[in-house]
Design a protein around this motif. Structure first.
Motif, PDB file in Angstrom:
ATOM      1  N   TYR A  70       0.791  -1.220   0.000  1.00  0.00           N
ATOM      2  CA  TYR A  70       0.000   0.000   0.000  1.00  0.00           C
ATOM      3  C   TYR A  70       0.832   1.283   0.000  1.00  0.00           C
ATOM      4  O   TYR A  70       0.480   2.236  -0.693  1.00  0.00           O
ATOM      5  CB  TYR A  70      -0.983  -0.012   1.169  1.00  0.00           C
ATOM      6  N   GLU A  71       1.897   1.324   0.753  1.00  0.00           N
ATOM      7  CA  GLU A  71       2.702   2.552   0.790  1.00  0.00           C
ATOM      8  C   GLU A  71       3.341   2.833  -0.566  1.00  0.00           C
ATOM      9  O   GLU A  71       3.362   3.979  -1.021  1.00  0.00           O
ATOM     10  CB  GLU A  71       3.768   2.458   1.890  1.00  0.00           C
ATOM     11  N   GLU A  72       3.836   1.781  -1.212  1.00  0.00           N
ATOM     12  CA  GLU A  72       4.420   1.950  -2.536  1.00  0.00           C
ATOM     13  C   GLU A  72       3.364   2.395  -3.546  1.00  0.00           C
ATOM     14  O   GLU A  72       3.625   3.245  -4.400  1.00  0.00           O
ATOM     15  CB  GLU A  72       5.081   0.646  -3.008  1.00  0.00           C
ATOM     16  N   ALA A  73       2.153   1.834  -3.421  1.00  0.00           N
ATOM     17  CA  ALA A  73       1.058   2.208  -4.321  1.00  0.00           C
ATOM     18  C   ALA A  73       0.704   3.684  -4.156  1.00  0.00           C
ATOM     19  O   ALA A  73       0.571   4.416  -5.148  1.00  0.00           O
ATOM     20  CB  ALA A  73      -0.166   1.331  -4.052  1.00  0.00           C
ATOM     21  N   ILE A  74       0.579   4.127  -2.911  1.00  0.00           N
ATOM     22  CA  ILE A  74       0.239   5.530  -2.658  1.00  0.00           C
ATOM     23  C   ILE A  74       1.315   6.458  -3.210  1.00  0.00           C
ATOM     24  O   ILE A  74       1.015   7.479  -3.832  1.00  0.00           O
ATOM     25  CB  ILE A  74       0.004   5.769  -1.151  1.00  0.00           C
ATOM     26  N   THR A  75       2.575   6.090  -3.010  1.00  0.00           N
ATOM     27  CA  THR A  75       3.681   6.905  -3.522  1.00  0.00           C
ATOM     28  C   THR A  75       3.590   7.042  -5.043  1.00  0.00           C
ATOM     29  O   THR A  75       3.730   8.147  -5.585  1.00  0.00           O
ATOM     30  CB  THR A  75       5.036   6.290  -3.125  1.00  0.00           C
ATOM     31  N   ASP A  76       3.345   5.935  -5.733  1.00  0.00           N
ATOM     32  CA  ASP A  76       3.251   5.991  -7.191  1.00  0.00           C
ATOM     33  C   ASP A  76       2.010   6.744  -7.654  1.00  0.00           C
ATOM     34  O   ASP A  76       2.068   7.512  -8.618  1.00  0.00           O
ATOM     35  CB  ASP A  76       3.266   4.587  -7.784  1.00  0.00           C
ATOM     36  N   PHE A  77       0.889   6.550  -6.991  1.00  0.00           N
ATOM     37  CA  PHE A  77      -0.325   7.286  -7.369  1.00  0.00           C
ATOM     38  C   PHE A  77      -0.134   8.781  -7.164  1.00  0.00           C
ATOM     39  O   PHE A  77      -0.544   9.590  -8.001  1.00  0.00           O
ATOM     40  CB  PHE A  77      -1.542   6.795  -6.584  1.00  0.00           C
TER      41      PHE A  77
END
Length: 87
Positions: A70-77
């Motif tokens: 989730y943290e990586e996803a939020i960073t990319d979004f």
């Protein structure tokens, strides 16, 4: 298996596309096959070639989300959104 391989190799035959777009096509093919690690790899390669490629960040974010990263996803979004903001 043949269908998956075809989806991955098909973008190689596209003419007139830049390399990062071909990599993103391969990432999308991996996602369709639920191969999210492969999709992350292809999207990451596209980002290395073009760090301002918002679609690659968005695509990689989706793959991270599907992997429950989730943290990586939020960073990319967040990065994709910042690149798409109009001045």
């Amino acid at each position: 298996m043949r269908k998956i391989l075809l989806f991955i190799l098909l973008p190689v035959f596209y003419f007139g596309q830049n390399t990062e777009a071909i990599l993103l096509d391969s990432a999308i093919s991996c996602e369709l096959a639920h191969n999210y690690e492969g999709a992350i790899s292809f999207s990451s390669k596209a980002i290395v070639l073009n760090p301002n490629y918002a679609y690659a960040y968005s695509n990689r974010g989706f793959s991270f989300l599907m992997q429950e990263m989730y943290e990586e996803a939020i960073t990319d979004f967040d990065k994709a959104i910042s690149l798409n903001k109009k001045p």
